[in-house]
Design a protein around this motif. Structure first.
Motif, PDB file in Angstrom:
ATOM      1  N   ALA A 197       0.822  -1.213   0.000  1.00 28.90           N
ATOM      2  CA  ALA A 197       0.000   0.000   0.000  1.00 28.90           C
ATOM      3  C   ALA A 197       0.854   1.261   0.000  1.00 28.90           C
ATOM      4  O   ALA A 197       0.445   2.297  -0.539  1.00 28.90           O
ATOM      5  N   ARG A 250      -3.167   4.448  -4.868  1.00 29.88           N
ATOM      6  CA  ARG A 250      -4.509   3.870  -4.842  1.00 29.88           C
ATOM      7  C   ARG A 250      -5.365   4.391  -5.989  1.00 29.88           C
ATOM      8  O   ARG A 250      -6.115   3.650  -6.609  1.00 29.88           O
ATOM      9  N   HIS A 286      -8.279  -2.964  -2.481  1.00 33.23           N
ATOM     10  CA  HIS A 286      -7.065  -2.692  -1.713  1.00 33.23           C
ATOM     11  C   HIS A 286      -5.843  -2.879  -2.623  1.00 33.23           C
ATOM     12  O   HIS A 286      -5.819  -3.788  -3.461  1.00 33.23           O
TER      13      HIS A 286
END
Length: 356
Positions: free
Chosen positions: A190, A195, A201
């Motif tokens: 991440a 994103r 995710h």
């Protein structure tokens, strides 16, 4: 037909469609290669008479424990711990099968237990093995693989566009501290993957890819499909549930390869005979709206069903299959076949440095 979620605590995906596709004969022999928690198996067993047989396989010891506890006393049932890639070598299947079911991917119980290491949403050991007693864990593989091998796996099995960036970050981080927890890996991914507008995710594709690689899922699928075709009796049905495009592509191409002749090659001076051994039963099926409302996991499920052909179905004088074309093929010189080999159409190709 009752959907047996209340009895098992686990909702089998596309339950009615699977049982309809298998077309259960009460005296037949059926193999469930992915027992899981037994939702589909219960449905098959409910339709079998005293002369029927149900063969259950799973590589997960917890699934086998459930099978032994709930089905072990039934004389119609045989249980084997192992991958469905071994189904053709199981003695219980040697006499032939009237149906084979494969429900691919990771099961809901595996995802729900943090200690199994499949989910980035639950912190646990970075394991991901469906059989925790065999092979490398995800942590062990990530500790030794170089960045190129990791990137190849993420791209091939997860179609992750940031595969190289993630692979470099993994190699750099493990130089500072070992990656041993799912939360560690998810947070690292991440931190290096933007994103953007993607709702999923950032670690979703990477976790999928690593899991597929660790468990040899696509290689086992190809072997298992071949084994199912070899063991099915004429008229027997193959039903496969896939949850992502890589699996479904392999299943679709397998059915096409055994049901339709390949495109003609203009360089070939004579048409090579093709004998179909499978008949596709309808096209790709999706879960019904009422099921996806209760079970969101079913939204990505695709069911494909095929039937093994017998000699009567294979010989078709109108199309020429099994008659004149077959005779013509016998007359083709072997050297010509070597010069113009029929290509192997299996996909995807294994990643460089993939599992042995």
């Amino acid at each position: 037909m009752e959907r047996p979620g209340a009895r098992s605590g686990h909702l089998p995906v596309m339950y009615r469609q699977v049982l309809d596709g298998l077309r259960i004969d009460g005296s037949g022999t059926y193999l469930d290669g992915t027992f899981g928690r037994g939702g589909h198996a219960r449905g098959v067993l409910d339709q079998l008479g005293a002369g029927g047989r149900l063969l259950l396989m799973d590589k997960d010891p917890e699934a086998i424990a459930v099978a032994e506890r709930e089905f072990g006393a039934d004389p119609r049932v045989a249980i084997f711990r192992g991958s469905f890639a071994q189904l053709a070598h199981w003695d219980a299947a040697e006499s032939g099968l009237d149906g084979v079911l494969l429900d691919l991917g990771v099961s809901s119980p595996q995802l729900d237990v943090a200690e199994r290491g499949f989910s980035f949403g639950k912190d646990g050991p970075l394991d991901m093995r469906m059989d925790p007693d065999s092979g490398e864990s995800a942590a062990q593989w990530l500790a030794r693989a170089d960045d190129r091998e990791i990137a190849d796996v993420l791209w091939t099995y997860g179609e992750e566009r940031q595969s190289r960036r993630i692979a470099r970050a993994i190699v750099a981080r493990r130089g500072e501290q070992p990656l041993t927890r799912t939360a560690q890996l998810a947070d690292l991914i991440a931190s290096v993957v933007p994103r953007g507008g993607d709702k999923i995710h950032p670690a979703t594709r990477s976790f999928q890819a690593i899991r597929i690689h660790i468990n040899r899922e696509l290689a086992d699928l190809e072997t298992g499909l071949d084994g199912a075709l070899a063991r099915l009796k004429p008229g027997g049905r193959l039903a496969v549930i896939s949850f992502h495009s890589l699996e479904d592509r392999i299943v679709k191409q397998f059915i096409l390869r055994h049901s339709k002749a390949p495109p003609a090659n203009r360089r070939m001076p004579i048409e090579i005979a093709f004998t179909p051994t499978l008949l596709a039963v309808g096209g790709a099926q999706k879960a019904l709206d009422e099921e996806t409302a209760d079970n969101p996991r079913a939204r990505s499920a695709v069911l494909r069903v095929a039937e093994k052909l017998g000699e009567r179905e294979i010989g078709n004088r109108e199309s020429g299959i099994g008659t004149a074309k077959a005779q013509a093929a016998d007359d083709v010189p072997g050297a010509l076949l070597v010069r113009f080999p029929i290509p192997d159409s299996r996909l995807p190709a294994p990643p460089a440095g993939g599992a042995q």
